[in-house]
Design a protein around this motif. Structure first.
Motif, PDB file in Angstrom:
ATOM      1  N   VAL A 831       3.765 -13.344  -8.089  1.00 60.37           N
ATOM      2  CA  VAL A 831       3.200 -13.900  -6.884  1.00 60.37           C
ATOM      3  C   VAL A 831       3.012 -12.691  -5.968  1.00 60.37           C
ATOM      4  O   VAL A 831       4.010 -11.995  -5.764  1.00 60.37           O
ATOM      5  N   LEU A 832       1.624 -12.531  -5.641  1.00 58.10           N
ATOM      6  CA  LEU A 832       1.478 -11.325  -4.728  1.00 58.10           C
ATOM      7  C   LEU A 832       0.761 -12.171  -3.483  1.00 58.10           C
ATOM      8  O   LEU A 832      -0.196 -12.740  -3.284  1.00 58.10           O
ATOM      9  N   LEU A 833       1.448 -11.857  -2.356  1.00 61.69           N
ATOM     10  CA  LEU A 833       0.831 -11.847  -1.009  1.00 61.69           C
ATOM     11  C   LEU A 833      -0.090 -10.725  -0.387  1.00 61.69           C
ATOM     12  O   LEU A 833       0.255  -9.674  -1.186  1.00 61.69           O
ATOM     13  N   ARG A 834       0.053 -10.706   0.900  1.00 68.60           N
ATOM     14  CA  ARG A 834      -0.779  -9.444   1.538  1.00 68.60           C
ATOM     15  C   ARG A 834      -0.147  -8.189   1.054  1.00 68.60           C
ATOM     16  O   ARG A 834       1.121  -8.135   1.443  1.00 68.60           O
ATOM     17  N   GLN A 835      -0.711  -7.375   0.940  1.00 68.13           N
ATOM     18  CA  GLN A 835      -0.314  -5.898   0.564  1.00 68.13           C
ATOM     19  C   GLN A 835      -0.625  -4.902   1.606  1.00 68.13           C
ATOM     20  O   GLN A 835      -1.881  -5.113   2.370  1.00 68.13           O
ATOM     21  N   ALA A 836       0.227  -3.948   1.872  1.00 68.85           N
ATOM     22  CA  ALA A 836      -0.258  -2.705   2.504  1.00 68.85           C
ATOM     23  C   ALA A 836      -1.276  -1.950   1.975  1.00 68.85           C
ATOM     24  O   ALA A 836      -1.396  -1.586   0.818  1.00 68.85           O
ATOM     25  N   PRO A 837      -2.328  -1.410   2.741  1.00 68.63           N
ATOM     26  CA  PRO A 837      -3.175  -0.580   2.016  1.00 68.63           C
ATOM     27  C   PRO A 837      -2.600   0.592   1.394  1.00 68.63           C
ATOM     28  O   PRO A 837      -3.231   1.330   0.395  1.00 68.63           O
ATOM     29  N   GLN A 838      -1.440   1.209   1.885  1.00 64.67           N
ATOM     30  CA  GLN A 838      -0.657   2.205   1.181  1.00 64.67           C
ATOM     31  C   GLN A 838      -0.142   2.006  -0.258  1.00 64.67           C
ATOM     32  O   GLN A 838      -0.196   2.881  -0.976  1.00 64.67           O
ATOM     33  N   ALA A 839       0.224   0.730  -0.542  1.00 68.97           N
ATOM     34  CA  ALA A 839       0.752  -0.016  -1.672  1.00 68.97           C
ATOM     35  C   ALA A 839      -0.520  -0.496  -2.462  1.00 68.97           C
ATOM     36  O   ALA A 839       0.215  -0.855  -3.719  1.00 68.97           O
ATOM     37  N   ILE A 840      -1.464  -0.799  -2.106  1.00 64.16           N
ATOM     38  CA  ILE A 840      -2.304  -1.507  -3.093  1.00 64.16           C
ATOM     39  C   ILE A 840      -2.696  -0.602  -4.249  1.00 64.16           C
ATOM     40  O   ILE A 840      -2.912  -1.439  -5.243  1.00 64.16           O
ATOM     41  N   ASP A 841      -2.884   0.478  -4.110  1.00 66.83           N
ATOM     42  CA  ASP A 841      -3.501   1.296  -5.687  1.00 66.83           C
ATOM     43  C   ASP A 841      -2.254   0.966  -6.598  1.00 66.83           C
ATOM     44  O   ASP A 841      -2.705   0.501  -7.636  1.00 66.83           O
TER      45      ASP A 841
END
Length: 899
Positions: A831-841
């Motif tokens: 389950v994935l909720l909103r991610q930080a742009p720095q961690a999305i990769d």
């Protein structure tokens, strides 16, 4: 289809009806002229015979109604058919038996003495045999259609089209087009949708409620069952509700915010369906056990949680022979009762609809609204590829007819016929594209079967489906007088008994892409322990997920801080408790204390005054408990004396002395290798320290190192008997107050207690499922012992009937370590909720996210989540009742009024 840019959705033109009948004379087709000509000849013959006895005016008066009726029959249309064909179908329906049953042998007719008991409209007093195209299943798993060939059945997964970017949607459509080009025979794609049976989930919870260990938990479980009933009635997401348990709760979207090879071309999982090789089966009562969906054939599917978005593809090898009537089909019902506009199949009612008109232009996935309808609707596409040579010949003939009709109209001064002009233009364009090899032609029959439990409900469903189709500019017509043929057409047999097809080119047909489903597919081997996760964000459905039916029972929840991961984890935990699951929670921030206290759980707070854990406690039911404790004490003392990093070593002399001292401490309490002595009070760490003083220099040195923990400033955690037994349905280890100096040893004791609970369950024969939940797991992953525990449990928890739930916010740090990646990869539920742009990769690479899923995780609202299991994806918003919301909310929100 023209491409404007890589990310723009492609649009495709739907050809006009290029197979429309040619207008020969007076604006009438050949069929219409035949009907009128025959009527005229009959009247002429009648006048010739009656001219001497019937006055002309009387004959004309009698002939006018006949002429008017013949003209009306010739030019009239009803339900997408010419009126003559419609009336013929009504005549055949009137003569056909109403009740049919599967039978291999002819049904014995009724004796003459009871023949007068038949009711009005019933031609036969007893049921007639149900004649189906299928004759049985071959040893190779193919459906035998007799002389008409065989049908291969394949089940395929679906994709969440709404989670894909326009560019990715275009790629899926292009892959489907390649699959269409590979067809060399008729094929059927059958999509069958099932609504979630929330009452089934509620019934299971109510059945478990009386046996729950705490009255407060039982009351919460009953409240949740009422909430599910109310949700089912409000969102129409169940196959039935129980009026006796209708809920009064108001469902609100509570959440942290308040707010086979060819199929592989489109990246779909597919598998062959059918029995294993064996004897050819023909028993009329046999039913195939359906699994999930696929491309190329289909099977009837059982009632199963919500829409599984199943797709079945059927392909058939024709033998150019008249099919022999069969008697068996997978999933055949006990009986079929045929009416004019519906049929009763078993205990339910169905009605077949045929799509007779299409919009001029469509976009990718234009069938998705019908596939996502919140009810049980079967969507069947019968695809018949037209060989290019045959297509060219037919188009050339049609173009000639169209041009002749246009010239005839122009010569007589008639206005242009827009439909004729559109058909002529499209025929010319299709002929050009087929000649250049840019497209192929297909004859498509698109049919819908609507299911309901009662006739009144069926009428309502039909109205909704027809309105939905109209919103898509699709013209649908009921298969009046041909409902049995419509029902057979929508069976997974690749057999079109209605024959209401329309010519499509590759682009328009590929744009349909019927493998779109915003819902999760059915889970094979369902354990009946599914829990409600929330509301589907891309359909009117709900998300009910059974972690215990997955290849492993582990789950991972990743999100940045404040996005609702702990809220969702507590909801999942609470709803598993309703089903009798036992849980152990490692809680570093006191997130679960309030929940545990509310439902009768046990809270253990290592580090607070008066809370002690004895490392020498023995496990009941473990035949090697004494030996295992002696081995554990080696690790425990090494950690205890190894410093704040949680690791340490002791020399061989000290290890030998410790082993002797531990066994001596047990013997002093009367505990031996005899399991009957293990019920006696266990020795304490101070007893081991005293025994070490008699074990030489090495022992005395080790005893001195233990002194701070048994009599010095660090005493208080391990210097006495265990104050709280870690037993019960929910045990929360709240380690917020544990000093940093005692964190390594405290964590070790907690992990040891949890492992004893998990590992001894299988030895004692316990069947209770256990859930180990680790919140803020990044803290444990930074410790050597914690990381080793998570790694070990993620690999072996399933062997002990347990599941590991890992909740963490530092996705990049977790995925950067070998242990973190192992924990994530061994979780079947992610389950994935909103991610930080720095961690999305890092998250995108680890979970294989598409660009659309990546964009969703960057822009989702608080409480929105993406549930991933293998290649299946679904987006949902966490949902809680008012009672559950009060139980699981913590922090500043717990002090505010309920939303």
């Amino acid at each position: 289809m023209g491409r404007r840019d890589d990310e723009a959705p492609l649009r495709a033109r739907v050809p006009a009806d290029v197979e429309r009948a040619d207008r020969i004379a007076f604006g009438l087709t050949g069929r219409q002229l035949v009907i009128l000509t025959v009527t005229g000849l009959v009247l002429y013959a009648a006048w010739t015979a009656l001219a001497t006895v019937v006055p002309p005016l009387v004959f004309i008066a009698c002939a006018l109604p006949i002429v008017g009726t013949a003209f009306f029959v010739a030019v009239g249309r009803r339900d997408g058919l010419g009126l003559d064909v419609w009336l013929l179908a009504a005549f055949n329906h009137r003569r056909a038996p109403r009740r049919l049953v599967p039978s291999e042998d002819p049904i014995t007719p009724a004796p003459a003495w009871i023949s007068t008991t038949r009711g009005p409209g019933d031609r036969f007093p007893l049921p007639a045999p149900l004649r189906l195209p299928a004759k049985g299943i071959t040893p190779e798993g193919l459906v035998d259609l007799g002389l008409d060939g065989t049908t291969g059945l394949v089940a395929a997964s679906t994709v969440a089209f709404g989670l894909r970017t326009p560019g990715e949607q275009n790629g899926l459509v292009a892959g489907f087009a390649r699959w269409l080009h590979s067809l060399d025979g008729p094929a059927q794609i059958l999509v069958r949708a099932q609504r979630v049976d929330l009452t089934h989930v509620a019934d299971r919870i109510l059945a478990q409620a009386p046996g729950l260990p705490d009255p407060a938990l039982e009351q919460a479980a009953r409240s949740h069952a009422e909430f599910l009933d109310d949700l089912a009635s409000r969102r129409e997401c169940s196959t039935g509700t129980s009026p006796s348990r209708r809920a009064a709760a108001q469902p609100r979207p509570h959440g942290p915010s308040g707010s086979r090879d060819r199929a592989g071309a489109v990246r779909l999982r597919s598998r062959r369906q059918g029995p294993r090789p064996g004897r050819h089966r023909r028993h009329p009562r046999w039913r195939a056990q359906p699994r999930r969906a696929v491309p190329a054939a289909g099977t009837a599917r059982p009632r199963h949680p919500w829409r599984c978005g199943a797709v079945n593809l059927l392909s058939r090898q024709r033998k150019n022979a008249v099919p022999e009537a069969g008697t068996v089909v997978p999933g055949s019902p006990d009986a079929v009762e045929v009416a004019g506009r519906s049929i009763r199949v078993g205990d339910g009612y169905t009605a077949a609809l045929a799509v007779t008109g299409y919009p001029a232009e469509v976009g990718p996935g234009w069938l998705e609204p019908l596939l996502a309808y919140p009810g049980r609707v079967d969507v069947s596409l019968h695809i018949e590829p037209v060989p290019p040579v045959v297509a060219s010949q037919r188009l050339r003939k049609q173009r000639g007819r169209f041009e002749a009709s246009r010239r005839q109209d122009a010569a007589k001064g008639r206005l242009d016929d827009p439909e004729l002009d559109a058909a002529a233009a499209d025929a010319a364009e299709l002929a050009s594209r087929v000649a250049r090899g840019e497209a192929r032609l297909f004859r498509l029959g698109l049919y819908l079967t609507v299911h309901a439990d009662t006739e009144a409900e069926l009428a309502d469903r039909l109205t909704e489906v027809r309105a939905l189709a109209s919103s898509l500019l699709l013209d649908v017509a009921p298969a009046t007088w041909r409902q049995l043929q419509g029902w057979i057409t929508n069976l997974p047999l690749a057999f079109d008994a209605l024959g209401m097809k329309r010519v499509f080119d590759t682009d328009a047909l590929a744009a349909a892409f019927p493998f779109t489903s915003p819902d999760l597919p059915t889970t094979a081997g369902d354990t009946g322990m599914g829990v409600l996760y929330g509301l589907n964000l891309h359909s009117p459905g709900v998300v009910v997920w059974d972690r215990w039916a997955q290849p492993n029972y582990n789950s991972v929840i990743l999100a940045r801080s404040g996005e609702g991961k702990s809220y969702l984890a507590k909801l999942d935990l609470l709803r598993n408790l309703y089903l009798g699951v036992e849980a152990r929670v490692i809680d570093p921030e006191d997130e679960y204390v309030r929940l545990a206290e509310a439902v009768g759980g046990t809270v253990i707070r290592p580090g607070t005054l008066g809370v002690r854990i004895n490392p020498l406690d023995l496990s009941a039911g473990d035949g090697d408990a004494l030996v295992r404790r002696a081995l554990f004490m080696q690790t425990f003392v090494a950690v205890l004396t190894g410093g704040g990093n949680g690791t340490g070593t002791i020399g061989p002399e000290e290890a030998a002395a410790l082993d002797v001292a531990v066994l001596a401490a047990y013997r002093a309490k009367g505990i031996t290798t005899d399991p009957r002595t293990w019920r006696r009070p266990a020795p304490l760490l101070v007893d081991v320290a005293e025994a070490l003083t008699d074990a030489g220099d090495a022992g005395r040195t080790l005893a001195a190192r233990l002194h701070p923990y048994v009599a010095g400033s660090f005493k208080g955690l391990v210097d006495g008997p265990t104050t709280t037994s870690p037993d019960g349905h929910l045990v929360v280890y709240a380690i917020k107050d544990l000093p940093d100096e005692l964190k390594p040893v405290g964590t070790l004791l907690i992990l040891d207690a949890i492992w004893k609970t998990v590992s001894t369950a299988i030895r004692t024969g316990a069947s209770t499922r256990r859930l180990v939940l680790v919140d803020e797991a990044w803290l444990m992953l930074r410790q050597g012992l914690g990381a080793q525990f998570l790694f070990r449990l993620s690999k072996s928890a399933r062997k002990y009937g347990a599941g590991l739930s890992v909740i963490t916010q530092d996705a990049a740090d977790v995925l950067a370590t070998e242990v973190g990646r192992a924990v994530v990869s061994n979780a079947a539920t992610q389950v994935l909720l909103r991610q930080a742009p720095q961690a999305i990769d890092a998250v995108t690479a680890a979970f294989g996210l598409t660009d659309g899923e990546r964009a969703f995780l960057l822009s989702s609202s608080r409480g929105d989540a993406l549930l991933a299991s293998g290649s299946s994806r679904v987006a949902f918003h966490s949902l809680a009742s008012d009672v559950e919301h009060d139980l699981v909310v913590t922090g500043p929100e717990s002090a505010t009024a309920r939303r």
